[in-house]
Motif scaffolding. Structure first.
Motif, PDB file in Angstrom:
ATOM      1  N   HIS A  65       9.212   3.849  -2.193  1.00  0.00           N
ATOM      2  CA  HIS A  65       8.549   4.727  -3.342  1.00  0.00           C
ATOM      3  C   HIS A  65       6.988   4.624  -3.317  1.00  0.00           C
ATOM      4  CE1 HIS A  65      12.548   5.585  -5.002  1.00  0.00           C
ATOM      5  NE2 HIS A  65      12.868   4.358  -5.137  1.00  0.00           N
ATOM      6  N   TRP A  66       6.402   3.790  -2.523  1.00  0.00           N
ATOM      7  CA  TRP A  66       5.135   3.480  -2.505  1.00  0.00           C
ATOM      8  C   TRP A  66       4.510   3.903  -1.179  1.00  0.00           C
ATOM      9  CZ3 TRP A  66       2.485   1.431  -6.427  1.00  0.00           C
ATOM     10  CH2 TRP A  66       3.154   1.153  -7.761  1.00  0.00           C
ATOM     11  N   GLN A  67       3.128   4.172  -1.363  1.00  0.00           N
ATOM     12  CA  GLN A  67       2.101   4.195  -0.159  1.00  0.00           C
ATOM     13  C   GLN A  67       1.176   3.287  -0.682  1.00  0.00           C
ATOM     14  OE1 GLN A  67       1.742   8.518   0.109  1.00  0.00           O
ATOM     15  NE2 GLN A  67       2.890   8.375   1.942  1.00  0.00           N
ATOM     16  N   VAL A  68       0.559   2.573   0.110  1.00  0.00           N
ATOM     17  CA  VAL A  68      -0.827   1.680  -0.195  1.00  0.00           C
ATOM     18  C   VAL A  68      -1.821   1.667   0.794  1.00  0.00           C
ATOM     19  CG1 VAL A  68      -1.490  -0.502  -1.105  1.00  0.00           C
ATOM     20  CG2 VAL A  68       0.810   0.019  -1.727  1.00  0.00           C
ATOM     21  N   PHE A  69      -3.210   1.966   0.348  1.00  0.00           N
ATOM     22  CA  PHE A  69      -4.076   2.341   1.332  1.00  0.00           C
ATOM     23  C   PHE A  69      -5.059   1.056   1.332  1.00  0.00           C
ATOM     24  CE2 PHE A  69      -2.126   6.140   0.052  1.00  0.00           C
ATOM     25  CZ  PHE A  69      -1.515   6.812   1.125  1.00  0.00           C
ATOM     26  N   ASP A  70      -5.700   0.933   2.553  1.00  0.00           N
ATOM     27  CA  ASP A  70      -6.910  -0.021   2.600  1.00  0.00           C
ATOM     28  C   ASP A  70      -8.214   0.600   2.175  1.00  0.00           C
ATOM     29  OD1 ASP A  70      -7.945   1.152   4.665  1.00  0.00           O
ATOM     30  OD2 ASP A  70      -7.113  -0.490   6.208  1.00  0.00           O
ATOM     31  N   GLU A  71      -9.159  -0.306   2.146  1.00  0.00           N
ATOM     32  CA  GLU A  71     -10.499   0.400   1.858  1.00  0.00           C
ATOM     33  C   GLU A  71     -11.144   1.457   2.714  1.00  0.00           C
ATOM     34  OE1 GLU A  71     -11.171  -2.957   4.826  1.00  0.00           O
ATOM     35  OE2 GLU A  71      -9.827  -2.896   2.740  1.00  0.00           O
ATOM     36  N   ARG A  72     -10.399   1.844   3.768  1.00  0.00           N
ATOM     37  CA  ARG A  72     -10.679   2.831   4.746  1.00  0.00           C
ATOM     38  C   ARG A  72      -9.903   4.056   4.469  1.00  0.00           C
ATOM     39  NH1 ARG A  72     -10.127  -1.604   8.044  1.00  0.00           N
ATOM     40  NH2 ARG A  72      -8.397  -0.351   9.008  1.00  0.00           N
ATOM     41  N   GLY A  73      -8.999   3.922   3.789  1.00  0.00           N
ATOM     42  CA  GLY A  73      -7.919   5.016   3.516  1.00  0.00           C
ATOM     43  C   GLY A  73      -6.609   4.985   4.332  1.00  0.00           C
ATOM     44  N   VAL A  74      -6.773   3.638   5.165  1.00  0.00           N
ATOM     45  CA  VAL A  74      -5.713   3.784   5.937  1.00  0.00           C
ATOM     46  C   VAL A  74      -4.203   3.151   5.229  1.00  0.00           C
ATOM     47  CG1 VAL A  74      -4.819   2.411   8.191  1.00  0.00           C
ATOM     48  CG2 VAL A  74      -7.283   3.317   8.027  1.00  0.00           C
ATOM     49  N   LEU A  75      -3.294   3.883   5.780  1.00  0.00           N
ATOM     50  CA  LEU A  75      -1.892   3.426   5.066  1.00  0.00           C
ATOM     51  C   LEU A  75      -1.739   1.929   5.573  1.00  0.00           C
ATOM     52  CD1 LEU A  75       0.674   4.345   3.338  1.00  0.00           C
ATOM     53  CD2 LEU A  75       1.435   5.187   5.673  1.00  0.00           C
ATOM     54  N   THR A  76      -1.037   1.172   4.782  1.00  0.00           N
ATOM     55  CA  THR A  76      -0.738  -0.275   5.045  1.00  0.00           C
ATOM     56  C   THR A  76       0.808  -0.672   4.874  1.00  0.00           C
ATOM     57  OG1 THR A  76      -1.267  -1.020   2.698  1.00  0.00           O
ATOM     58  CG2 THR A  76      -3.025  -1.103   4.133  1.00  0.00           C
ATOM     59  N   ASP A  77       1.183  -1.400   5.487  1.00  0.00           N
ATOM     60  CA  ASP A  77       2.504  -2.080   5.523  1.00  0.00           C
ATOM     61  C   ASP A  77       2.758  -3.027   4.259  1.00  0.00           C
ATOM     62  OD1 ASP A  77       3.393  -0.699   7.759  1.00  0.00           O
ATOM     63  OD2 ASP A  77       2.539  -2.198   9.078  1.00  0.00           O
ATOM     64  N   PRO A  78       3.945  -3.098   3.721  1.00  0.00           N
ATOM     65  CA  PRO A  78       4.082  -4.163   2.725  1.00  0.00           C
ATOM     66  C   PRO A  78       3.556  -5.409   2.573  1.00  0.00           C
ATOM     67  CG  PRO A  78       5.929  -2.853   2.957  1.00  0.00           C
ATOM     68  CD  PRO A  78       5.078  -2.509   4.290  1.00  0.00           C
ATOM     69  N   PRO A  79       3.441  -6.279   3.920  1.00  0.00           N
ATOM     70  CA  PRO A  79       2.726  -7.269   3.890  1.00  0.00           C
ATOM     71  C   PRO A  79       1.339  -7.525   3.508  1.00  0.00           C
ATOM     72  CG  PRO A  79       4.316  -7.105   5.915  1.00  0.00           C
ATOM     73  CD  PRO A  79       4.242  -5.919   5.187  1.00  0.00           C
ATOM     74  N   GLU A  80       0.688  -6.384   3.559  1.00  0.00           N
ATOM     75  CA  GLU A  80      -0.662  -6.311   3.270  1.00  0.00           C
ATOM     76  C   GLU A  80      -0.988  -5.603   1.734  1.00  0.00           C
ATOM     77  OE1 GLU A  80      -2.827  -7.842   5.088  1.00  0.00           O
ATOM     78  OE2 GLU A  80      -1.154  -8.328   6.216  1.00  0.00           O
ATOM     79  N   TRP A  81       0.132  -5.496   1.116  1.00  0.00           N
ATOM     80  CA  TRP A  81      -0.021  -4.942  -0.275  1.00  0.00           C
ATOM     81  C   TRP A  81      -0.689  -5.877  -1.233  1.00  0.00           C
ATOM     82  CZ3 TRP A  81       5.334  -1.684  -0.970  1.00  0.00           C
ATOM     83  CH2 TRP A  81       4.858  -0.750   0.148  1.00  0.00           C
ATOM     84  N   PRO A  82      -1.300  -5.603  -2.225  1.00  0.00           N
ATOM     85  CA  PRO A  82      -2.090  -6.576  -3.107  1.00  0.00           C
ATOM     86  C   PRO A  82      -1.106  -7.864  -3.471  1.00  0.00           C
ATOM     87  CG  PRO A  82      -2.690  -4.408  -3.614  1.00  0.00           C
ATOM     88  CD  PRO A  82      -1.612  -4.151  -2.679  1.00  0.00           C
ATOM     89  N   ALA A  83      -0.016  -7.480  -3.988  1.00  0.00           N
ATOM     90  CA  ALA A  83       1.107  -8.580  -4.527  1.00  0.00           C
ATOM     91  C   ALA A  83       1.200  -9.668  -3.417  1.00  0.00           C
ATOM     92  CB  ALA A  83       2.098  -8.157  -5.093  1.00  0.00           C
ATOM     93  N   ALA A  84       1.684  -9.171  -2.316  1.00  0.00           N
ATOM     94  CA  ALA A  84       1.848  -9.842  -1.086  1.00  0.00           C
ATOM     95  C   ALA A  84       0.763 -10.734  -0.762  1.00  0.00           C
ATOM     96  CB  ALA A  84       2.416  -9.177   0.143  1.00  0.00           C
TER      97      ALA A  84
END
Length: 160
Positions: A65-84
């Motif tokens: 249900h989630w899409q999380v983007f880095d500071e450049r707007g690139v889609l990241t994988d779950p291990p790079e999400w903030p809580a992880a």
């Protein structure tokens, strides 16, 4: 350490955790404390409405249900999400942009901030704060709408 002092210390710590939990439950922002396994220990009502018992980066059913983007707007994988990242000891401030595709069909645009959490005796888990970016922008726009006429009148009066 004597047993009486240890019992009193434990009682005070439990009382403090209970107060913290009560405060967080009533915050209008989505915030949660999670342990080293990614399970929420304390969650606000707003976060409880969005998530299950585990941070999305540790729950494949939630992660879809989630899409999380880095500071450049690139889609990241779950291990790079903030809580992880918080569980690896990283602080993610000012946060990462995320889109939560709720099961009700309403996508929410969020800023996700996180940091590791310690109880003073060592690493315990993490804290995550999710801020609704659309609501934040609307609030800012409303403030500007309210201030702009006063500013223009003051400017006009100063120039007259």
């Amino acid at each position: 350490m004597d047993t009486g002092h240890r019992t009193e210390s434990t009682s005070l710590r439990n009382e403090g955790q209970s107060r913290l939990s009560e405060i967080i439950q009533h915050l209008p922002v989505a915030i949660g404390l999670f342990d080293q396994t990614g399970h929420f220990v304390i969650r606000s009502g707003a976060l409880r409405q969005m998530l299950g018992d585990v941070i999305p980066s540790r729950d494949a059913k939630e992660a879809v249900h989630w899409q999380v983007f880095d500071e450049r707007g690139v889609l990241t994988d779950p291990p790079e999400w903030p809580a992880a990242r918080a569980l690896r000891g990283e602080t993610v401030v000012p946060g990462m942009a995320g889109i939560y595709g709720a099961t009700d069909g309403q996508a929410r645009r969020l800023r996700i901030t996180s940091m590791p959490f310690s109880d003073g005796s060592g690493f315990v888990g993490g804290v995550a704060v999710l801020q609704d970016l659309v609501a934040e922008m609307r609030a800012q726009a409303g403030l500007l709408d309210h201030l702009e006429p006063r500013f223009l009148h003051a400017l006009f009066d100063a120039l007259s």
